[in-house]
Each structure stands twice: as C-alpha cells, then as structure tokens.
Write a protein that holds these residues in place. Structure first.
Motif, PDB file in Angstrom:
ATOM      1  N   LYS A 102      26.580  62.246 -28.415  1.00  5.46           N
ATOM      2  CA  LYS A 102      25.407  61.661 -29.058  1.00  5.46           C
ATOM      3  C   LYS A 102      25.643  60.222 -29.503  1.00  5.46           C
ATOM      4  CE  LYS A 102      21.700  62.747 -32.300  1.00  5.46           C
ATOM      5  NZ  LYS A 102      21.163  63.755 -33.244  1.00  5.46           N
ATOM      6  N   PRO A 103      26.799  59.896 -30.151  1.00  7.40           N
ATOM      7  CA  PRO A 103      27.021  58.490 -30.547  1.00  7.40           C
ATOM      8  C   PRO A 103      27.015  57.530 -29.352  1.00  7.40           C
ATOM      9  CG  PRO A 103      28.547  59.944 -31.695  1.00  7.40           C
ATOM     10  CD  PRO A 103      27.867  60.778 -30.659  1.00  7.40           C
ATOM     11  N   VAL A 104      27.622  57.947 -28.237  1.00  8.92           N
ATOM     12  CA  VAL A 104      27.639  57.092 -27.051  1.00  8.92           C
ATOM     13  C   VAL A 104      26.228  56.944 -26.494  1.00  8.92           C
ATOM     14  CG1 VAL A 104      28.453  56.866 -24.669  1.00  8.92           C
ATOM     15  CG2 VAL A 104      30.013  57.657 -26.453  1.00  8.92           C
ATOM     16  N   GLY A 105      25.500  58.054 -26.457  1.00  9.53           N
ATOM     17  CA  GLY A 105      24.125  58.015 -25.962  1.00  9.53           C
ATOM     18  C   GLY A 105      23.241  57.100 -26.790  1.00  9.53           C
ATOM     19  N   ILE A 106      23.394  57.175 -28.119  1.00  5.25           N
ATOM     20  CA  ILE A 106      22.605  56.312 -29.012  1.00  5.25           C
ATOM     21  C   ILE A 106      22.965  54.849 -28.788  1.00  5.25           C
ATOM     22  CG2 ILE A 106      22.188  55.679 -31.410  1.00  5.25           C
ATOM     23  CD1 ILE A 106      20.756  58.196 -30.588  1.00  5.25           C
ATOM     24  N   SER A 107      24.252  54.577 -28.593  1.00  7.66           N
ATOM     25  CA  SER A 107      24.679  53.195 -28.348  1.00  7.66           C
ATOM     26  C   SER A 107      24.085  52.660 -27.053  1.00  7.66           C
ATOM     27  CB  SER A 107      26.214  53.137 -28.278  1.00  7.66           C
ATOM     28  OG  SER A 107      26.796  53.557 -29.501  1.00  7.66           O
ATOM     29  N   LEU A 108      24.099  53.490 -26.015  1.00  2.00           N
ATOM     30  CA  LEU A 108      23.513  53.067 -24.736  1.00  2.00           C
ATOM     31  C   LEU A 108      22.013  52.871 -24.864  1.00  2.00           C
ATOM     32  CD1 LEU A 108      25.463  55.344 -22.213  1.00  2.00           C
ATOM     33  CD2 LEU A 108      25.740  52.879 -22.562  1.00  2.00           C
ATOM     34  N   TRP A 109      21.369  53.699 -25.673  1.00  2.00           N
ATOM     35  CA  TRP A 109      19.927  53.549 -25.898  1.00  2.00           C
ATOM     36  C   TRP A 109      19.623  52.214 -26.578  1.00  2.00           C
ATOM     37  CZ3 TRP A 109      17.598  53.933 -30.993  1.00  2.00           C
ATOM     38  CH2 TRP A 109      16.214  53.738 -30.970  1.00  2.00           C
ATOM     39  N   ILE A 110      20.415  51.875 -27.595  1.00  2.00           N
ATOM     40  CA  ILE A 110      20.204  50.604 -28.303  1.00  2.00           C
ATOM     41  C   ILE A 110      20.369  49.430 -27.346  1.00  2.00           C
ATOM     42  CG2 ILE A 110      21.138  49.074 -30.094  1.00  2.00           C
ATOM     43  CD1 ILE A 110      21.838  51.602 -31.691  1.00  2.00           C
ATOM     44  N   LEU A 111      21.396  49.488 -26.493  1.00  2.00           N
ATOM     45  CA  LEU A 111      21.618  48.412 -25.531  1.00  2.00           C
ATOM     46  C   LEU A 111      20.464  48.327 -24.532  1.00  2.00           C
ATOM     47  CD1 LEU A 111      25.433  48.945 -24.875  1.00  2.00           C
ATOM     48  CD2 LEU A 111      24.378  47.026 -26.083  1.00  2.00           C
ATOM     49  N   ALA A 112      19.949  49.491 -24.115  1.00  2.00           N
ATOM     50  CA  ALA A 112      18.809  49.499 -23.200  1.00  2.00           C
ATOM     51  C   ALA A 112      17.568  48.909 -23.862  1.00  2.00           C
ATOM     52  CB  ALA A 112      18.533  50.924 -22.726  1.00  2.00           C
TER      53      ALA A 112
ATOM     54  N   ALA B 153      24.468  49.682 -18.044  1.00  2.00           N
ATOM     55  CA  ALA B 153      23.585  50.551 -17.261  1.00  2.00           C
ATOM     56  C   ALA B 153      24.207  50.865 -15.902  1.00  2.00           C
ATOM     57  CB  ALA B 153      22.221  49.896 -17.073  1.00  2.00           C
ATOM     58  N   VAL B 154      24.906  49.881 -15.338  1.00  2.00           N
ATOM     59  CA  VAL B 154      25.477  50.062 -14.003  1.00  2.00           C
ATOM     60  C   VAL B 154      26.633  51.058 -14.021  1.00  2.00           C
ATOM     61  CG1 VAL B 154      26.718  48.910 -12.134  1.00  2.00           C
ATOM     62  CG2 VAL B 154      24.777  47.783 -13.212  1.00  2.00           C
ATOM     63  N   TRP B 155      27.487  50.986 -15.030  1.00  2.00           N
ATOM     64  CA  TRP B 155      28.667  51.863 -15.089  1.00  2.00           C
ATOM     65  C   TRP B 155      28.273  53.342 -15.051  1.00  2.00           C
ATOM     66  CZ3 TRP B 155      33.953  50.627 -15.264  1.00  2.00           C
ATOM     67  CH2 TRP B 155      34.804  51.707 -15.512  1.00  2.00           C
ATOM     68  N   PRO B 156      27.392  53.824 -15.943  1.00  2.54           N
ATOM     69  CA  PRO B 156      27.007  55.243 -15.868  1.00  2.54           C
ATOM     70  C   PRO B 156      26.358  55.604 -14.542  1.00  2.54           C
ATOM     71  CG  PRO B 156      26.279  54.282 -17.939  1.00  2.54           C
ATOM     72  CD  PRO B 156      26.741  53.148 -17.073  1.00  2.54           C
TER      73      PRO B 156
ATOM     74  N   HIS C 137      17.009  47.514 -17.131  1.00  2.39           N
ATOM     75  CA  HIS C 137      15.965  48.511 -17.377  1.00  2.39           C
ATOM     76  C   HIS C 137      15.326  49.004 -16.087  1.00  2.39           C
ATOM     77  CE1 HIS C 137      13.340  44.999 -16.911  1.00  2.39           C
ATOM     78  NE2 HIS C 137      12.364  45.850 -16.663  1.00  2.39           N
ATOM     79  N   ASN C 138      15.454  48.206 -14.999  1.00  3.60           N
ATOM     80  CA  ASN C 138      14.905  48.638 -13.717  1.00  3.60           C
ATOM     81  C   ASN C 138      15.632  49.846 -13.148  1.00  3.60           C
ATOM     82  OD1 ASN C 138      12.629  47.212 -13.085  1.00  3.60           O
ATOM     83  ND2 ASN C 138      13.679  45.581 -12.005  1.00  3.60           N
ATOM     84  N   LEU C 139      16.902  50.013 -13.516  1.00  2.00           N
ATOM     85  CA  LEU C 139      17.656  51.169 -13.046  1.00  2.00           C
ATOM     86  C   LEU C 139      17.110  52.445 -13.674  1.00  2.00           C
ATOM     87  CD1 LEU C 139      21.241  49.619 -13.216  1.00  2.00           C
ATOM     88  CD2 LEU C 139      19.674  49.708 -11.264  1.00  2.00           C
ATOM     89  N   TYR C 140      16.771  52.360 -14.955  1.00  2.00           N
ATOM     90  CA  TYR C 140      16.141  53.505 -15.618  1.00  2.00           C
ATOM     91  C   TYR C 140      14.762  53.767 -15.019  1.00  2.00           C
ATOM     92  CZ  TYR C 140      19.762  52.721 -19.137  1.00  2.00           C
ATOM     93  OH  TYR C 140      20.965  52.553 -19.778  1.00  2.00           O
TER      94      TYR C 140
END
Length: 441
Positions: A105-115, A390-393, A227-230
């Motif tokens: 969850k912490p990693v997911g939240i961090s990725l969300w903030i960056l997105a 975004a690219v790494w995941p 954001h285009n990847l999402y």
C-alpha cells in the motif's frame, strides 16, 4: 499477487468497458476500423501544448539538431504504448490497478502521488496552451482564458453522453485539423529537407550540451507521457473481443496497429513544429524564441502570409481541446485504479483543473506571458522526471509470465524495454545532477 484473476469484476472506466463490439469473423478491414480510436486518444498526449513549447524552443535554438530526439522519443512511445495496451488486454487490469495489486500500500500510494503530479503537469500545459490560443485568436486576456478552460468539464460530460465512439471521432477530427494546419506551415516555411534528414541521426552534443539536454529531456517528457501508459492500458479494454487467448491475440495485434499508426502521425506533427521553428527562427536571428505567443507574432512577417499565424493558432487550440478530453479519462483511471474509489468524471476533472489553474493564474499575474512560457517548458521536464516511475512497473509486469501468460515479453522485447527504461532513468538522473551541480560548488 502472482496473477490477476479478477479481470472483469471491477474494470476501469466501467461505463465504456467492452462497449464497442468486435466480431472475430469480421474482415481485416472491419477489424482495423473497430480497433481504431484508442491509439489516437493516446497520441493526443504526444502533441499537446507542452510539446509546442519544447519543440519551438528546440528548433529556434538548435535548428534541426533535436529532430533525432523526437524520432527516438517516438520509437520509445510506440514500444511503451504497445506494452501498455498488451498489459490491459492480456490481464484485464490497467496499469494503475496492476500496481495496486502487485505493490504494498505505501508503494502504491507513492506511485499514485507521482502519477497525479504527472497529470497535473500535463493539465497545466493544456490550460496554458488553450489560454494562449484563445488570446491569439480572440484577444481574450490570459487570466480569463485560463478560467474559461476550467469550464470544459461541461463539454466532457456532453461528449461522454453521446458514446465513446463519438468521442473518438471528435479527437481524430481535431488531430486531422492539426495535421492539415502543419502541412500548410511546412509549405510556407520551405525547410531544408536534406538537413532535416541528416539530423534524424543523434549527435553527441545533445548529451554534452546542458542547455540542449534540458530541451531534449523536455521533448522526451512531452512525447513519452507517463499518464498515457495508464490511459492506454484501460482504453484497450473498450473493445468487446473474446476474453480468451485467441481473442486477446487478435486484440493485441489490431490495437498495436492502431497505436503505431496514430503515433507516427504524432511524430509528423511534433517534427513539423520543430522544423517550422528551425526554418523560420533559427537562421533569421531569432534563436531566443521559446514562447508560443512570440512565435505566433513572428510567423506573419517572417513567412510573408497572415495565414501562417492563423493556422498556427487554430492548431494550438485544437491541441489544447484534444488534451482536455484525454486528460479527463487519464485522471479517472489513475484515481480509480490506485485508490479503488470512483468519483464522477466532472468532479475528478474539477479537482485536476484546480491543481493546474491555481499556479497558472499566479504565474500570469506575476510574470505574464514570459512566465507562462517558462512554466510550460518546466511542466514537460516534470513529466520526463516522472516517466521512470510508470515505465518500470509496466516493463516488470509485461515481463512476468505468471501475470501475462502467453503474452509475456519475449527475450528481445525484454532487452529493448529494459534498455529504453535505463536510458530514460539515466538521462533524467544526469539532468538532475547538472541542475543541482551549481549549488554544490
């Protein structure tokens, strides 16, 4: 999780998921038409107003030199968008959902903030670009133009109610408008075609020259947009293909064709913007042009026809409005995917718009047009810095056989994908190092 078994239980963009029928018995031509659309919505992000600022600055300062950066960035975009659509089709999960499933969850939240930061930067670019276009065409003050662009929520709601195919048709029409405008601009500017061709091959000075690298990374950030990847991983699921290996293989093939074709169109427009700036400004003593408004004002006297400036402004407005449409969908996907919550599209759009409008209004009030131009370029560098997260995941997931099954990246694709990821991360790290170096001395 080792795999995702909940493919259709909670799809992103539920209201348009599998809404466009595709018959496996249709002819090749009908299948191409059925899958045509998502690639063009994604391509919008590769020719939004942020690209204009970086392409104009690059062409005016360095001539045709950075054409190679646009070409390489476009190849990166084709690869990464292919991986994104393949992830969505093969797993039934968009990239945001995949990150939520896979990471803590912490990693997911961090990725969300960056997105969200990336989407805000993109939205800032389209707000500024649309405001500038309204000012150029109708003399509307920039601050008023910024406020007007916040009201496009109503346009989004109207278009969404008419169906997703209608939305795709609007986007393709606006892209075609931009293509026609820039085809005319190239005819007016008489570029040196030989010099253009030779600069499609990269030169070492792009990396060694700090100023050139800054613009080059801005171009990468404006071209390959996180954001285009999402967005693409979700839009690829709007077609109602058979959810088995055969149906998915068909979907990946035709969606890949749609994406590649659309992104090659985006390359033409991006290259045309830089070529116009190079041919018109670089060799006429206007190498310092980095401002869209200044470029607009110089086109008529330098090219000798008022039509050049008019077409430039029309294309800019089309670009800003197109970005508005796709930005709405990307914001909705990211929030729903990472947080597993659903907001009404107009509310999600309003939140994103406020994040972009507040700094735009402040900059306009304090620094005027010049400040907006600098903010536009900075927004694209921010996008470039966010891209690696975004690219790494995306590469990790599409290279995992447990998640992708028969659609996992083969060894060649893995090598190319990881090389691309490494290039993006290393270049951004180098830029950050060069930026903070003066403060360390």
């Amino acid at each position: 999780m080792d795999g995702w078994k909940r493919e259709l239980t909670n799809p992103s963009l539920r209201e348009i998921h599998s809404s466009i029928p595709v018959s496996p018995k249709s002819s090749v031509w009908r299948k191409i038409l059925a899958f045509t659309g998502p690639g063009f919505l994604v391509a919008v992000g590769y020719m939004d107003p942020g690209n204009w600022a970086t392409d104009i600055a690059g062409g005016a300062q360095f001539g045709y030199t950075l054409l190679s950066v646009i070409l390489i960035s476009n190849f990166m975009a084709i690869l990464l968008q292919y991986l994104a659509l393949k992830l969505g089709i093969a797993t039934g999960r968009d990239l945001a959902q995949a990150c939520r499933d896979h990471y803590s969850k912490p990693v997911g939240i961090s990725l969300w903030i960056l997105a969200e930061i990336a989407i805000a930067a993109c939205d800032l670019a389209e707000v500024i670009g649309s405001a500038i276009a309204l000012n150029l065409l109708f003399k509307i003050p920039l601050i008023i133009g910024v406020i007007i662009t916040s009201l496009d929520v109503l346009l989004i709601l109207l278009l969404q109610n008419k169906g997703f195919r209608f939305l795709e048709a609007i986007v393709i029409t606006l892209i075609a408008t931009m293509g026609v405008c820039y085809g005319c601009e190239l005819a007016f500017s008489h570029p040196a075609w030989g010099a253009m061709a030779s600069n499609l091959f990269p030169q070492t000075q792009i990396v060694t020259n700090k100023d050139m690298l800054y613009i080059a990374l801005g171009i990468v950030g404006a071209t390959v947009m996180p954001h285009n990847l999402y967005l693409h991983s979700s839009l690829a699921q709007t077609r109602a293909f058979e959810r088995n290996d055969r149906g998915k293989a068909m979907a990946v093939r035709y969606a890949g064709f749609d994406s590649t074709f659309a992104l090659m169109g985006a390359f033409f427009i991006n290259a045309a913007i830089l070529v116009l700036a190079a041919a018109t400004f670089h060799w006429s003593g206007h190498q310092d042009v980095a401002d869209i408004s200044v470029a607009y004002k110089l086109l008529t006297p330098l090219l000798g026809t008022p039509l050049a400036a008019l077409l430039f402004a029309i294309a800019l407005l089309a670009s800003g409005q197109n970005s508005t449409l796709t930005g709405t969908l990307a914001g909705q996907i990211v929030m729903e995917g990472f947080l597993d919550i659903r907001l009404k599209p107009w509310l999600r759009r309003l939140i994103t718009r406020l994040i972009a409008i507040v700094p735009a209004i402040i900059v306009v009030a304090l620094a005027g047009e010049k400040g907006m131009a600098n903010l536009l370029i900075l927004s694209q560098v921010v996008l470039s810095v966010q891209l690696g997260f975004a690219v790494w995941p995306l590469v990790v997931f599409t290279s995992d056989a447990k998640k992708m099954g028969i659609f996992v990246n083969n060894i060649t694709m893995k090598i190319i994908a990881w090389f691309t990821t490494a290039v993006i991360i290393i270049l951004n790290a180098y830029l950050l190092y060069q930026s903070i170096l003066p403060f360390l001395k």
